[in-house]
Design an enzyme around this catalytic site. Structure first.
Site, PDB file in Angstrom:
ATOM      1  CB  CYS A   1      -0.814   0.052   1.140  1.00 28.24           C
ATOM      2  SG  CYS A   1      -1.930  -1.354   1.477  1.00 28.24           S
TER       3      CYS A   1
ATOM      4  CD  GLU B   1       3.969  -7.191 -14.894  1.00 25.23           C
ATOM      5  OE1 GLU B   1       4.667  -7.303 -15.540  1.00 25.23           O
ATOM      6  OE2 GLU B   1       4.078  -6.640 -13.547  1.00 25.23           O
TER       7      GLU B   1
ATOM      8  CB  SER C   1      14.981  -6.141  -5.204  1.00 23.40           C
ATOM      9  OG  SER C   1      13.618  -5.914  -4.982  1.00 23.40           O
ATOM     10  CD  GLN C   2      12.010  -0.492  -9.143  1.00 28.21           C
ATOM     11  OE1 GLN C   2      12.516   0.373  -9.052  1.00 28.21           O
ATOM     12  NE2 GLN C   2      10.959  -1.089  -8.546  1.00 28.21           N
ATOM     13  CB  SER C   3      10.856  -2.270  -4.916  1.00 26.41           C
ATOM     14  OG  SER C   3      11.027  -3.765  -4.540  1.00 26.41           O
TER      15      SER C   3
ATOM     16  CB  THR D   1      10.928  -8.151 -13.938  1.00 28.33           C
ATOM     17  OG1 THR D   1       9.931  -8.447 -14.571  1.00 28.33           O
ATOM     18  CG2 THR D   1      11.984  -7.627 -14.833  1.00 28.33           C
ATOM     19  CB  SER D   2      14.085  -8.935  -9.630  1.00 26.66           C
ATOM     20  OG  SER D   2      13.914  -7.835  -9.787  1.00 26.66           O
TER      21      SER D   2
ATOM     22  CE  LYS E   1       7.149  -6.967 -17.515  1.00 22.71           C
ATOM     23  NZ  LYS E   1       8.281  -6.887 -16.639  1.00 22.71           N
TER      24      LYS E   1
ATOM     25  CG  ASN F   1       3.274  -0.423   3.036  1.00 19.85           C
ATOM     26  OD1 ASN F   1       2.728  -1.482   2.482  1.00 19.85           O
ATOM     27  ND2 ASN F   1       4.362   0.008   2.605  1.00 19.85           N
ATOM     28  N   GLY F   2       1.725  -2.855   5.016  1.00 18.30           N
ATOM     29  CA  GLY F   2       2.261  -3.931   5.401  1.00 18.30           C
ATOM     30  C   GLY F   2       1.302  -5.075   6.073  1.00 18.30           C
TER      31      GLY F   2
ATOM     32  NE  ARG G   1       4.351   2.261  -1.646  1.00 15.92           N
ATOM     33  CZ  ARG G   1       5.475   1.635  -1.434  1.00 15.92           C
ATOM     34  NH1 ARG G   1       6.512   2.116  -2.206  1.00 15.92           N
ATOM     35  NH2 ARG G   1       5.775   0.881  -0.344  1.00 15.92           N
TER      36      ARG G   1
ATOM     37  CD  GLU H   1      10.759  -9.193 -17.745  1.00 15.56           C
ATOM     38  OE1 GLU H   1      10.586 -10.187 -16.887  1.00 15.56           O
ATOM     39  OE2 GLU H   1      10.378  -8.186 -17.511  1.00 15.56           O
TER      40      GLU H   1
ATOM     41  CD1 TRP I   1      -3.059  -4.816  -4.916  1.00 16.76           C
ATOM     42  CD2 TRP I   1      -1.339  -5.658  -3.693  1.00 16.76           C
ATOM     43  NE1 TRP I   1      -2.565  -5.761  -5.581  1.00 16.76           N
ATOM     44  CE2 TRP I   1      -1.435  -6.430  -4.693  1.00 16.76           C
ATOM     45  CE3 TRP I   1      -0.259  -5.997  -2.644  1.00 16.76           C
ATOM     46  CZ2 TRP I   1      -0.771  -7.807  -4.757  1.00 16.76           C
ATOM     47  CZ3 TRP I   1       0.279  -7.183  -2.679  1.00 16.76           C
ATOM     48  CH2 TRP I   1       0.035  -8.100  -3.897  1.00 16.76           C
TER      49      TRP I   1
ATOM     50  CG  HIS J   1      11.167 -33.224 -23.574  1.00 19.46           C
ATOM     51  ND1 HIS J   1      11.328 -34.403 -23.715  1.00 19.46           N
ATOM     52  CD2 HIS J   1      12.136 -32.484 -23.968  1.00 19.46           C
ATOM     53  CE1 HIS J   1      12.441 -34.510 -24.301  1.00 19.46           C
ATOM     54  NE2 HIS J   1      12.874 -33.070 -24.428  1.00 19.46           N
TER      55      HIS J   1
ATOM     56  CE  LYS K   1       7.973  -0.638 -10.513  1.00 22.14           C
ATOM     57  NZ  LYS K   1       8.033  -1.226 -11.623  1.00 22.14           N
TER      58      LYS K   1
ATOM     59  CB  THR L   1      10.578  -8.031  -3.241  1.00 21.27           C
ATOM     60  OG1 THR L   1      10.267  -6.958  -4.272  1.00 21.27           O
ATOM     61  CG2 THR L   1       9.931  -9.202  -3.488  1.00 21.27           C
TER      62      THR L   1
HETATM   63  C1  AGP Z   1       7.343  -7.435 -13.190  1.00 20.80           C
HETATM   64  O1  AGP Z   1       6.997  -6.546 -14.182  1.00 20.80           O
HETATM   65  C2  AGP Z   1       6.615  -7.269 -11.938  1.00 20.80           C
HETATM   66  N1  AGP Z   1       6.366  -5.858 -11.476  1.00 20.80           N
HETATM   67  C3  AGP Z   1       7.329  -8.217 -10.753  1.00 20.80           C
HETATM   68  O2  AGP Z   1       7.367  -9.561 -11.442  1.00 20.80           O
HETATM   69  C4  AGP Z   1       8.572  -7.638 -10.030  1.00 20.80           C
HETATM   70  O3  AGP Z   1       9.608  -7.771 -10.764  1.00 20.80           O
HETATM   71  C5  AGP Z   1       8.500  -8.452  -8.855  1.00 20.80           C
HETATM   72  O4  AGP Z   1       7.633  -8.529  -7.846  1.00 20.80           O
HETATM   73  C6  AGP Z   1      10.164  -8.241  -8.076  1.00 20.80           C
HETATM   74  O5  AGP Z   1      10.106  -6.848  -7.757  1.00 20.80           O
HETATM   75  P1  AGP Z   1      11.492  -6.350  -7.153  1.00 20.80           P
HETATM   76  O6  AGP Z   1      12.352  -6.257  -8.314  1.00 20.80           O
HETATM   77  O7  AGP Z   1      10.942  -4.641  -6.700  1.00 20.80           O
HETATM   78  O8  AGP Z   1      11.934  -6.812  -6.069  1.00 20.80           O
END
Ligand code: AGP
Length: 664
Positions: A2, A542, A402-404, A373-374, A539, A126-127, A33, A535, A99, A558, A659, A407
């Protein structure tokens, strides 16, 4: 996950209209978020600064996105003749975008959650509170009744319980901060919380454990020409200067107001009162833990407002796909050594790892951890890491991608790895995130804010960072020097190649038009581009909500081959690398079964991969094999984007997703 946000103005006249706008805008910035319900709480009327209570606040909660909340608040304002021009010299407002994890999206499950009739305590969260059932049972025994299905509702009720108990016991002076401390002692799980109470007018208390939370501070009278002027950390102590405080789950909602921020640490309780900020933390002494005050300095946010605007684009995902030549350039900035003659080889310099490279090289294993994605980015980089790292031994190095940086699943693995003595390396896009702070060392991918839920530019930057990591690990091996130098050259030219592949935008739009009514899309890849298949399919499913599956091409016979007919669209990635001939054979076998093929191939190969002209070819520039996934994912990102727009779905906020997944 959230988004939580709060706005407190001190000694600064602000109309109710302005306060509402700041709260709504904060929520709009955090909407990625979570976007299934939202709510805010504001004051009904101005409370003098040192008064000990004020009328109960106004609380608005609504299912749906932020604009549904805005509309319902506007409606309510019209119905009740609420004065938008009313001026508040002090005011504390809180806001939430949700969320759903516990309870369907509905006003009663939206936040702020309340302590009950009278709204003595209001909380945005949030959590996830993992022990909420036990707490709820106890509170029910003490006469509390619950209105929502959320885990959060126990928090404001617990606050009221603590407050009432202190008052019964004659502790008239219990502070807001003490109430929150006591509440926090009982909570288990992950949370970032902001509390508002009419017993403590014009104050806010925030605390966190696990979930992210930042404080932003803007001084209003120090220098009229620059609202961001902020002398030093002493500003955190009380003074009468007009100022504004903001609390937010992430910097996106802060940057348009101020760049002076404090990343709140786990276990800290932040109290905004009388123009000052006090921070307390549990301190373990003689077996018991008690609150102790903490000195913290503010830092400067390295983010520009432009980064979080859509600019000339219709959607964030579209903007972020097209930003990739620039985001890749910033990922590599200052990290590639171009070399100079025989004495200075081409190499990489990863400042965040330089003191740890020896340890990484001597590891027993290097383990990569990431989700979605990561995970795919780590998979794409695995072969080059295996190739360049050579034999490794001794203990483990665990690399958290991790992007964020928030996670939950990745963070749990991080805790495990730390407890077991692994060297923990972070690769994230978010400075100050939990992964950035809890790892021993790391590399920021510097891709810039990524707001679309679908990760695009972070993916390509993650791969580039992991390739650079492979180069750094392998940098002491003479035998791979030529290979490494070729990769460095490839990296330097990569933004140009991505710029070139972005020109396929219209072609991908045409392809999306052809696929618009399909039920499913299979994507076959192998070697470096197995990750591209996964990936690309991620996309498509998703955002466009079309079923799509990435399949290892070697597995085709197979099982998946049974699906092949003249109707099902199948994308095959067959760019030039060591797997090319095997992919050619896959294409032949799919042809033999009249498969409806889309083949991604290297420039100039269209005729050879589609001899009969029976399949649609997408030609992409050829680069070093380990960098090819960066180029190859772009057409698939564009395809997913256009499919989504054409199918009429929300590109930036796909159904049911948020996200980053900060709950298990
Ligand atoms: C990818 O488009 C997603 N939004 C999702 O798979 C994301 O990459 C995943 O939840 C991991 O997030 P992070 O990279 O912030 O850890």
């Amino acid at each position: 996950m959230c988004g939580i946000f709060a706005y407190l103005n001190f000694h600064a006249n602000k109309e109710r209209r302005h306060i509402l706008e700041v709260l709504f805008n904060g929520l709009r910035r955090l909407e990625y978020r979570g976007y299934d319900s939202a709510g805010i709480a504001i004051d009904d009327s101005l409370s003098p600064l040192h008064s000990t209570s004020s009328p109960p606040p106004l609380v608005f909660r609504q299912a749906g996105n932020i604009e549904s909340l805005v509309n319902s608040v506007n409606q309510e304002i019209t119905n009740t003749d609420l004065n938008l021009d009313e001026v508040f010299y002090f005011h504390a407002g809180i806001a939430h975008t949700r969320w759903a994890t516990h309870g369907e999206p509905a006003p009663r499950n939206s936040h702020p959650q309340s302590s009950g009739p009278g709204d003595d305590f209001l909380v945005v969260h949030n959590g996830v509170i993992t022990n909420y059932e036990v707490l709820k049972e106890t509170l029910v025994r003490h006469g509390f009744t619950f209105d929502s299905d959320t885990d959060t509702e126990v928090i404001p009720k617990l606050a009221k319980f603590v407050f009432d108990k202190a008052n019964e016991e004659g502790e008239q002076t219990v502070t807001f901060c003490e109430v929150v401390f006591e509440v926090m002692r009982h909570l288990e799980g992950a949370y970032a919380l902001i509390f508002k109470s009419w017993h403590y007018p014009n104050e806010l208390v925030a605390c966190k454990r696990g979930s992210p939370l930042l404080l932003g501070v803007k001084e209003l009278d120090q220098d009229k020409s620059n609202n961001h002027v902020f002398k030093d950390a002493h500003f955190l102590s009380k003074n009468d200067h007009p100022k504004e405080f903001f609390l937010s789950s992430d910097p996106h909602a802060l940057v348009e107001h101020t760049k002076k921020v404090l990343v709140i640490e786990d276990g800290e309780v932040v109290h905004l009162k009388d123009g000052g900020v006090s921070i307390l933390k549990f301190e373990r002494r003689n077996g018991s833990s008690r609150p102790a005050s903490v000195e913290r300095a503010l830092s400067v946010l390295e983010m520009e407002v432009e980064q979080i605007n859509k600019g000339k684009y219709d959607h964030y995902m579209q903007k972020e796909i097209h930003e990739q030549p620039e985001s890749l350039t910033t990922t590599m900035r200052g990290r590639l050594i171009r070399g100079g003659g025989s004495r200075k080889p081409k190499a990489v310099l990863l400042g965040g790892l330089k003191d740890h490279l020896k340890t990484i090289r001597r590891s027993r294993r290097i383990v990569f951890i990431g989700c979605g994605t990561s995970y795919n980015a780590a998979l794409a980089s695995r072969p080059i890491l295996e190739e360049l790292s050579g034999p490794i031994y001794r203990e483990d190095t665990a690399v958290f991608v991790s992007q964020s940086g928030e996670t939950a699943d990745t963070l749990l693995a991080l805790e495990y790895a730390r407890e077991n003595g692994a060297l923990c390396v972070g690769i994230t896009n978010t400075v100050g995130s939990s992964i950035a702070r809890k790892t021993h060392c790391g590399v920021h991918i510097n891709a810039g804010a990524e707001i679309g839920v679908a990760s695009t530019k972070a993916y390509t930057s993650q791969i580039v960072v992991m390739v650079m990591l492979a180069l750094a690990i392998g940098s002491d091996t003479i035998s791979s020097q030529t290979r490494r130098e070729a990769i460095v050259d490839g990296l330097l030219d990569l933004p140009n190649k991505v710029r070139e592949v972005l020109k396929l935008d219209e072609e991908m739009k045409d392809l999306a038009q052809l696929l618009i009514d399909e039920q499913s899309l299979l994507v076959f890849g192998r070697g470096y581009n197995y990750a591209t298949a996964l990936e690309g399919a991620l996309k498509v499913k998703e955002v466009s909500l079309m079923h799509s599956e990435g399949i290892l091409a070697g597995e085709m016979k197979h099982g998946p081959l049974a699906l092949v007919d003249e109707n099902l669209p199948i994308a095959v990635i067959a760019t030039r690398d060591a797997c090319f001939s095997k992919q050619q054979s896959v294409i032949q076998q799919l042809h033999a079964r009249k498969g409806r093929l889309i083949v991604m191939c290297s420039k100039g190969d269209a005729a050879s991969v589609s001899s009969s002209g029976s399949c649609r070819a997408i030609e992409v520039p050829q680069v070093e094999d380990c960098l090819q996934p960066v180029v190859n994912i772009v057409p698939l990102q564009l395809l997913a984007y256009h499919l989504t727009v054409l199918r009429g779905h929300n590109v930036d906020q796909p159904r049911n997703l948020a996200k980053s997944v900060t709950t298990q």
